[in-house]
Design a protein around this motif. Structure first.
Motif, short mmCIF file in Angstrom:
data_model
loop_
_atom_site.label_atom_id
_atom_site.label_comp_id
_atom_site.label_asym_id
_atom_site.label_seq_id
_atom_site.Cartn_x
_atom_site.Cartn_y
_atom_site.Cartn_z
N ASN A 40 0.83 -1.19 0.00
CA ASN A 40 0.00 0.00 0.00
C ASN A 40 0.88 1.25 0.00
OD1 ASN A 40 -1.55 2.19 1.42
ND2 ASN A 40 -3.15 0.64 1.23
N TYR A 41 0.59 2.18 -0.91
CA TYR A 41 1.38 3.42 -1.00
C TYR A 41 1.32 4.21 0.30
CZ TYR A 41 2.54 8.27 -1.97
OH TYR A 41 3.08 9.53 -1.89
N SER A 42 0.13 4.48 0.78
CA SER A 42 -0.02 5.39 1.92
C SER A 42 0.51 4.82 3.23
CB SER A 42 -1.48 5.82 2.08
OG SER A 42 -2.30 4.71 2.33
N ILE A 45 4.84 2.37 1.30
CA ILE A 45 5.78 3.04 0.40
C ILE A 45 6.09 4.45 0.87
CG2 ILE A 45 6.18 3.81 -1.98
CD1 ILE A 45 6.16 0.70 -1.48
N LEU A 46 5.07 5.19 1.25
CA LEU A 46 5.27 6.55 1.73
C LEU A 46 6.20 6.58 2.94
CD1 LEU A 46 4.68 9.53 1.48
CD2 LEU A 46 2.58 9.17 2.80
N TYR A 71 2.61 12.04 -4.07
CA TYR A 71 2.43 10.89 -4.95
C TYR A 71 2.82 11.21 -6.40
CZ TYR A 71 0.31 7.28 -7.78
OH TYR A 71 0.11 6.30 -8.71
N LYS A 75 5.58 9.28 -8.54
CA LYS A 75 5.09 8.50 -9.70
C LYS A 75 5.87 8.87 -10.96
CE LYS A 75 1.81 5.74 -11.48
NZ LYS A 75 2.28 5.34 -12.78
N TRP A 114 5.18 -2.85 -5.45
CA TRP A 114 4.25 -1.73 -5.65
C TRP A 114 4.35 -1.23 -7.09
CZ3 TRP A 114 5.67 3.67 -5.93
CH2 TRP A 114 4.59 4.55 -5.91
N ALA A 119 2.03 0.89 -9.38
CA ALA A 119 2.26 2.02 -8.46
C ALA A 119 0.97 2.74 -8.13
CB ALA A 119 3.33 2.96 -9.02
N ASN A 121 -2.07 4.67 -6.25
CA ASN A 121 -2.18 5.68 -5.20
C ASN A 121 -3.22 5.21 -4.20
OD1 ASN A 121 -2.15 7.94 -3.61
ND2 ASN A 121 -2.92 9.34 -5.18
#
Length: 122
Positions: A40-42, A45-46, A71, A75, A114, A119, A121
């Motif tokens: 999960n990005y949030s 990854i973040l 993001y 990206k 991811w 990728a 969001n």
């Protein structure tokens, strides 16, 4: 005589105690599982990017004219292939984080998963 007997007894006890000691590698160094399903990005990854990259590549610093904050900015680096190249320390690029060791393998695997998932969001 008593002194040598005591010394012999202590040596025997020390040998017995150490002979019973054992190391189980899995108990001493447990393997932490690296989960790369549904990255999960949030949440993942973040966190990786902010911890390892924002000190130089936030909107205010913008070192090397590279901003990874937000993001859309990240990206852009994913889409042009630069993000994976620099974190993998591939030849032909400046390895990141600069003058630091490569990210831990699990963090790289999460970013790769991811990116392979498009990728998102999320």
């Amino acid at each position: 005589m008593l002194k040598s007997s005591s010394l012999l007894l202590l040596s025997g006890l020390a040998l017995l105690v150490t002979a019973c000691y054992y190391d189980v590698e899995e108990e001493l160094y447990p393997t932490l599982e690296c989960l790369t399903d549904n990255v999960n990005y949030s949440e993942e990854i973040l966190s990786i990017i902010s911890t390892n990259c924002y000190s130089c590549h936030n909107a205010a610093s913008n070192f090397g004219n590279v901003t990874l904050e937000g993001y859309a900015a990240l990206k852009t680096r994913v889409d042009n292939g630069q993000l994976l190249k620099v974190i993998r320390h591939e030849s032909g690029v400046s390895p990141m984080p600069k003058n630091q060791p490569q990210l831990v393998a699990c963090d790289i695997a999460k970013i790769e998963a991811w990116v392979a998932a498009g990728a998102p969001n999320n």
